[in-house]
Scaffold this motif. Sequence first.
Motif, mmCIF file in Angstrom:
data_model
loop_
_atom_site.group_PDB
_atom_site.id
_atom_site.type_symbol
_atom_site.label_atom_id
_atom_site.label_comp_id
_atom_site.label_asym_id
_atom_site.label_seq_id
_atom_site.Cartn_x
_atom_site.Cartn_y
_atom_site.Cartn_z
ATOM 1 N N LEU A 140 -6.629 -9.255 0.949
ATOM 2 C CA LEU A 140 -6.345 -7.946 0.354
ATOM 3 C C LEU A 140 -5.077 -7.366 0.953
ATOM 4 C CD1 LEU A 140 -9.707 -5.952 0.130
ATOM 5 C CD2 LEU A 140 -8.342 -6.877 -1.745
ATOM 6 N N ASN A 141 -4.275 -6.712 0.121
ATOM 7 C CA ASN A 141 -3.219 -5.835 0.595
ATOM 8 C C ASN A 141 -3.768 -4.418 0.586
ATOM 9 O OD1 ASN A 141 -0.958 -7.370 1.281
ATOM 10 N ND2 ASN A 141 -0.366 -7.624 -0.865
ATOM 11 N N ASP A 142 -3.867 -3.804 1.731
ATOM 12 C CA ASP A 142 -4.525 -2.498 1.829
ATOM 13 C C ASP A 142 -3.621 -1.510 2.554
ATOM 14 O OD1 ASP A 142 -6.469 -0.636 1.481
ATOM 15 O OD2 ASP A 142 -7.978 -1.641 2.697
ATOM 16 N N SER A 143 -3.970 -0.242 2.426
ATOM 17 C CA SER A 143 -3.266 0.829 3.126
ATOM 18 C C SER A 143 -4.049 1.209 4.381
ATOM 19 C CB SER A 143 -3.113 2.051 2.230
ATOM 20 O OG SER A 143 -2.323 1.750 1.098
ATOM 21 N N ILE A 144 -3.362 1.266 5.489
ATOM 22 C CA ILE A 144 -3.960 1.608 6.775
ATOM 23 C C ILE A 144 -3.283 2.872 7.298
ATOM 24 C CG2 ILE A 144 -4.438 0.829 9.121
ATOM 25 C CD1 ILE A 144 -5.802 -0.924 7.113
ATOM 26 N N SER A 145 -4.082 3.833 7.722
ATOM 27 C CA SER A 145 -3.531 5.071 8.276
ATOM 28 C C SER A 145 -3.997 5.228 9.721
ATOM 29 C CB SER A 145 -3.990 6.283 7.449
ATOM 30 O OG SER A 145 -3.496 7.476 8.006
ATOM 31 N N ILE A 146 -3.023 5.237 10.659
ATOM 32 C CA ILE A 146 -3.317 5.449 12.081
ATOM 33 C C ILE A 146 -2.438 6.594 12.569
ATOM 34 C CG2 ILE A 146 -3.305 4.420 14.382
ATOM 35 C CD1 ILE A 146 -3.711 1.710 13.105
ATOM 36 N N ASN A 147 -3.098 7.617 13.099
ATOM 37 C CA ASN A 147 -2.372 8.818 13.559
ATOM 38 C C ASN A 147 -1.507 9.396 12.445
ATOM 39 O OD1 ASN A 147 -3.457 8.549 16.174
ATOM 40 N ND2 ASN A 147 -1.821 7.116 16.754
ATOM 41 N N ASP A 148 -2.094 9.429 11.240
ATOM 42 C CA ASP A 148 -1.435 9.990 10.054
ATOM 43 C C ASP A 148 -0.187 9.227 9.634
ATOM 44 O OD1 ASP A 148 -3.334 12.036 9.824
ATOM 45 O OD2 ASP A 148 -2.261 13.281 11.284
ATOM 46 N N VAL A 149 -0.027 8.020 10.117
ATOM 47 C CA VAL A 149 1.089 7.169 9.707
ATOM 48 C C VAL A 149 0.518 6.013 8.893
ATOM 49 C CG1 VAL A 149 2.985 5.697 10.456
ATOM 50 C CG2 VAL A 149 2.460 7.803 11.706
ATOM 51 N N GLY A 150 0.915 5.920 7.633
ATOM 52 C CA GLY A 150 0.390 4.885 6.766
ATOM 53 C C GLY A 150 1.239 3.627 6.777
ATOM 54 N N SER A 151 0.588 2.479 6.628
ATOM 55 C CA SER A 151 1.290 1.205 6.548
ATOM 56 C C SER A 151 0.447 0.233 5.733
ATOM 57 C CB SER A 151 1.564 0.635 7.941
ATOM 58 O OG SER A 151 0.336 0.373 8.619
#
Length: 206
Positions: free
Chosen positions: A102-113
């Motif tokens: 899967l290509n997914d969106s990851i958000s850590i400390n309000d920074v998405g990647s």
Amino acid sequence: MPKSNGQDYQTPNKLWVGISPLALIDLYDGASVRLSAETKINPCFSAVVEGGFYLKYLPIDRISPKGFLIKPSIKCYLNKKGLYSGYYLGAEYMYKKIDYQLNDSISINDVGSAKQYPMRRTLNVVSLKFGHVEDWGDNWILELYVGLGVRFTDSKAFGLTPQQEEGRFKTNADCEECNAGFYLRQTGNLTQLNLTAGLKIGYRIL
């Protein structure tokens, strides 16, 4: 060979094989090849086994999907004449395992990647089915069915840190859970209602 109306055809189908053509264009679950065989047990009952594997040409949200399924079932024909034409009630079990990326969106400390990671889904499904088998003549058979059951899913994501797992977009204001993408991203043990409908095109061997 004369065409049957489901009631007066006097040669029972002892063995026929079929293919599920709609599985080749399944936009929700991904394309698969599914073949089945049905054989007579006694005048009212028959045993069916269906197996298949997933293809890569229609991945949709999945990347490089691969896996298999198997579906044994029992049918009870309602015409009580020992024929394989007419209406039936059935009980079916399905086991399915599929691996994909899967290509997914990851958000850590309000920074998405964006991140690509592997997933594995294992399903156990039990269903009751109602269907109709029609003899087309010249040994060709058409089957239509609907079913209702319960789906037990074990879904896992791999290659993610605890922070990345927590930061996956599992729900959002855009109602991502309403589409297939959310279904593919769910993890854990899930119990859900299972609805099924489809058709088979078959050929009589005996």
